[in-house]
Scaffold this motif. Structure first.
Motif, PDB file in Angstrom:
ATOM      1  N   TYR A   5       0.867  -1.184   0.000  1.00  0.00           N
ATOM      2  CA  TYR A   5       0.000   0.000   0.000  1.00  0.00           C
ATOM      3  C   TYR A   5       0.899   1.228   0.000  1.00  0.00           C
ATOM      4  O   TYR A   5       1.774   1.353   0.856  1.00  0.00           O
ATOM      5  N   VAL A  31      -2.593   4.729  -3.412  1.00  0.00           N
ATOM      6  CA  VAL A  31      -3.781   5.407  -2.893  1.00  0.00           C
ATOM      7  C   VAL A  31      -3.536   6.913  -2.902  1.00  0.00           C
ATOM      8  O   VAL A  31      -2.560   7.396  -2.326  1.00  0.00           O
ATOM      9  N   VAL A  49      -9.306   8.241  -3.770  1.00  0.00           N
ATOM     10  CA  VAL A  49     -10.217   8.493  -2.656  1.00  0.00           C
ATOM     11  C   VAL A  49     -10.672   9.947  -2.712  1.00  0.00           C
ATOM     12  O   VAL A  49     -10.088  10.771  -3.416  1.00  0.00           O
ATOM     13  N   TRP A  59      -8.145   5.019   4.418  1.00  0.00           N
ATOM     14  CA  TRP A  59      -8.402   3.920   3.490  1.00  0.00           C
ATOM     15  C   TRP A  59      -7.333   2.838   3.661  1.00  0.00           C
ATOM     16  O   TRP A  59      -7.636   1.653   3.744  1.00  0.00           O
ATOM     17  N   GLU A  62      -7.456   0.988   7.149  1.00  0.00           N
ATOM     18  CA  GLU A  62      -8.565   0.046   7.285  1.00  0.00           C
ATOM     19  C   GLU A  62      -8.298  -1.281   6.582  1.00  0.00           C
ATOM     20  O   GLU A  62      -8.992  -2.261   6.826  1.00  0.00           O
ATOM     21  N   ARG A  63      -7.293  -1.322   5.694  1.00  0.00           N
ATOM     22  CA  ARG A  63      -7.063  -2.520   4.890  1.00  0.00           C
ATOM     23  C   ARG A  63      -5.743  -3.225   5.154  1.00  0.00           C
ATOM     24  O   ARG A  63      -5.647  -4.440   4.986  1.00  0.00           O
TER      25      ARG A  63
END
Length: 145
Positions: A5, A31, A49, A59, A62-63
């Protein structure tokens, strides 16, 4: 399978992440609030986003979880990702862990207090160097091994 990420809005190592991820066949989620061109690389997913403070960070937080890698300079995001079990790398190759992320948060808060106390204080941040880029590449390769 691990996912990388990337807090991509101001990330100076997006190309390096793509290069290493392609070599290691690891999926990446870039992201951002927008403004980044999609990559033709099938391993790179652009996640756009909404605008707003910390929307991309939320975002990602949360992942991301155990086995994942988070690339960010944002210390509160790093703290949340570490707590979730992800490995966190700053763009200069520094790894943030449960042992050092608390200190990094405290230093961030201290710097914010100093800036608030002296509104004329200018800059102070170090520039991003070739050595930083090299350390990052090495750290990401080691993390994916």
């Amino acid at each position: 399978m691990a996912v990388i990420y990337v807090d991509a809005d101001a990330c100076p190592v997006k190309a390096e992440v793509e290069t290493v991820a392609t070599r290691r066949k690891t999926p990446v989620k870039m992201v951002a609030n927008g403004g980044l061109r999609p990559s033709p690389n099938p391993l790179i997913e652009m996640v756009y986003v909404d605008d707003g403070p910390d929307v991309a960070d939320i975002w990602i937080a949360e992942r991301a979880g155990p086995g994942d890698i988070v690339i960010t300079s944002d210390i509160p995001l790093a703290a949340r990702a570490v707590e979730a079990g992800a490995l966190v790398l700053k763009p200069n190759g520094e790894r943030l862990t449960a042992t050092n992320v608390g200190n990094a948060l405290a230093m961030r808060d201290l710097a914010a207090d100093l800036r608030a106390a002296d509104p004329f204080r200018q800059g102070g941040g170090k520039g991003f160097t070739k050595a930083d880029r090299s350390r990052f590449l090495d750290a990401l390769e080691r993390a994916l091994r």
